[in-house]
Structures are given as C-alpha cells and as structure tokens.
Scaffold this motif. Structure first.
Motif, short mmCIF file in Angstrom:
data_model
loop_
_atom_site.label_atom_id
_atom_site.label_comp_id
_atom_site.label_asym_id
_atom_site.label_seq_id
_atom_site.Cartn_x
_atom_site.Cartn_y
_atom_site.Cartn_z
N ILE A 90 70.20 16.05 65.12
CA ILE A 90 71.48 17.12 64.11
C ILE A 90 72.89 17.31 63.77
O ILE A 90 73.39 17.57 64.41
N LEU A 91 73.24 16.84 62.11
CA LEU A 91 74.58 16.95 62.34
C LEU A 91 74.60 18.66 61.99
O LEU A 91 74.28 19.23 61.10
N LEU A 115 71.88 20.32 59.65
CA LEU A 115 71.03 21.77 58.91
C LEU A 115 72.63 22.12 59.12
O LEU A 115 72.65 22.21 60.24
N PHE A 116 72.26 23.05 58.70
CA PHE A 116 74.10 23.74 59.48
C PHE A 116 73.18 25.93 59.17
O PHE A 116 72.76 26.11 58.47
N ARG A 117 74.07 26.42 60.28
CA ARG A 117 73.50 27.73 60.41
C ARG A 117 74.16 28.66 59.70
O ARG A 117 75.10 28.90 59.58
N ASP A 144 70.45 17.82 69.71
CA ASP A 144 71.14 19.18 69.62
C ASP A 144 72.13 19.81 70.84
O ASP A 144 71.23 19.69 71.52
N PRO A 145 73.35 20.14 70.82
CA PRO A 145 73.28 20.78 72.04
C PRO A 145 73.30 21.72 72.34
O PRO A 145 73.56 22.52 73.45
N MET A 146 73.52 22.73 71.53
CA MET A 146 73.15 24.03 71.49
C MET A 146 71.95 24.55 70.80
O MET A 146 71.45 23.60 69.58
N LEU A 147 70.94 24.85 71.69
CA LEU A 147 69.91 25.95 71.60
C LEU A 147 69.92 27.41 71.00
O LEU A 147 69.84 28.06 72.82
N ALA A 148 70.12 27.88 70.18
CA ALA A 148 70.19 29.58 70.16
C ALA A 148 69.17 29.86 69.82
O ALA A 148 68.60 30.70 70.27
N GLY A 150 66.74 28.66 67.73
CA GLY A 150 66.46 28.61 67.85
C GLY A 150 65.46 28.37 65.95
O GLY A 150 64.66 27.24 65.30
#
Ligand code: PRP
Ligand code: URA
Length: 225
Positions: A90-91, A115-117, A144-148, A150
């Motif tokens: 995921i970029l 995808l960006f948040r 993806d390093p982070m699952l925040a 979700g």
C-alpha cells in the motif's frame, strides 16, 4: 513512568486470525523502529529486516509440490513453491516492505495499490490501482507497516476480493486493536501477521505508542519544526 505498550495477551483471544510474532529478533528490531532518534536510513533498514521476518512467518503455509533434483551425489526428492504469490504494497509506506519480501519470494508478482488516509475523516482514498481484470496469483500479501483504524486495510482487501483473490493475508509491523477489530469483523477470513499489537489510537488516529508516521519516517518527509 512509561505507559503500557500493548493490550494484554488475554484480550487478543477475540481475534483468532491475529498472529503477533514473538520472535526475539522481531522484538529487538521493533524497539529500534519505535525510537524517535532512529534516522530514515536506519528506519528503512529495519522496516526491511522486519518485513523479511514477518513475511517468513506469514508464508509458512504456502503450498509446495514435489520435485526431483540431482545432487552431486545422487537423485533426491525435493520441493518447489507451487503457489503464485502476489505482493500488494500500500503506497506509500508499504513500499519499504517490498524488497525484503522479494528476497524471500523472488518469483512473486508485485501489484501496487495507492491509498492515503484523509487526515480529517480518517477514511481511505484510493489513487492508484492497475490490477488486471482477474486475479493472477493464488496468495496475496498486503504489505503496510501500520494498521490503525483499519480503513485502508479493509479497502485494500475489498479491492483484492473484487479482483478475485481468495487467499489474502495482511502483513503489518504495528497494529492497533481498533484496526484489528475492524478488519476481522469485515473479513474474518483474512489472517493478520504483525510484530506488535499496541495499546490504542489517539484522537488523530495515530497508534499509541506506535512509531509515528511510517511513510514520513521512511522517506524523511516529516514536519521539521
Ligand atoms: C498510513 C499507513 C496505512 C494507513 C493506516 O498511510 O501506511 O496505509 O495510514 O491507517 P488506517 O488503518 O487508519 O487506514 P497514510 O495514509 O499515512 O499514507 P502514506 O503511506 O502515503 O503516508
Ligand atoms: N499511519 C501511520 O503511519 N502511523 C499511525 O500511527 C497511524 C497511521
């Protein structure tokens, strides 16, 4: 006094698909990654090393088929990988996980998803997807390093399922309980492999204690003052 880092192990029993690595090498490297003083060069190195270790664990059930090889001494039965592996970084932050995974699985296909948040809504926004019409792999590893919250992971899994992917796994470095809960509710068939399950999200959707912004720390793009 330092605050508690992780949720207690008893609390994770609600998530049977969650695999938290207990390997000492993983725990050691994670401390380096979290440290605010770790510079981007070292940070990228450790993201890479952790990705290799987590990928190794996540692919333990990949399928093999028998193969006959001739050693210098005699013919023997061996095995080769039968599954076609797809890596889906995921970029942008997932990019740093790709090289290590390709070392582990040199024949893997790499399909990037952008995808960006959205900082205000915390909802994922898709901006890059060049997947062909139908799935070309047997196993997809979302990197993806982070699952925040979700949100990004859930959106990525939905894209891959629409593509026709059946065996999907999520590989994260750090997960928050909120994200694990969201993913396992929406996609109970998707295993989650991570190095740590942290305490909770803060009001800006960042993982506590976490490591900050994984993309900024890899690419040196954090605010400087
Ligand atoms: C980060 C991270 C995940 C997402 C996790 O990416 O790499 O993709 O946030 O948050 P969520 O679980 O709440 O969706 P970000 O949106 O910061 O984009 P970037 O990688 O381009 O920095
Ligand atoms: N994305 C990050 O990079 N870090 C967090 O803590 C949450 C989302």
């Amino acid at each position: 006094m330092s605050k508690s880092m992780a949720v207690p192990p008893s609390a994770t029993s609600a998530w049977p698909t969650l695999h938290i690595s207990q390997h000492p090498a993983v725990l050691h490297k994670l401390a380096v990654l979290r440290d605010i003083h770790t510079e981007p060069k070292k940070f990228r190195e450790v993201v890479r090393e952790l990705s290799w270790l987590l990928g190794y664990e996540a692919l333990a059930d990949a399928r093999i088929r028998p193969l006959t090889v001739r050693t210098p001494i005699e013919e023997t039965q061996a095995a080769e990988l039968a599954d076609r592996i797809g890596l889906v970084p995921i970029l942008r932050a997932g990019l740093g996980m790709v090289d290590a995974m390709l070392e582990l699985m040199p024949t893997a296909q790499v399909w990037h998803l952008g995808l960006f948040r959205d900082e205000r809504t915390l909802r994922p926004v898709e901006y890059y997807n060049r997947l062909p019409d139908s799935a070309t792999v047997d196993v997809c590893l979302i990197l993806d390093p982070m699952l925040a919250t979700g949100g990004s992971a859930t959106a990525a899994i939905e894209v891959l399922k629409r593509w026709g992917a059946v065996r999907i796994k999520l590989v994260n470095l750090i997960a928050a309980p909120e994200g694990v809960d969201a993913v396992t509710r929406a996609h109970p068939d998707v295993p989650i492999h991570c190095a740590a399950l942290d305490r909770q999200l803060n009001e800006r959707g960042y993982i506590m204690p976490g490591l900050g912004d994984a993309g900024d720390r890899q690419f040196g793009t954090g605010k400087t003052g």
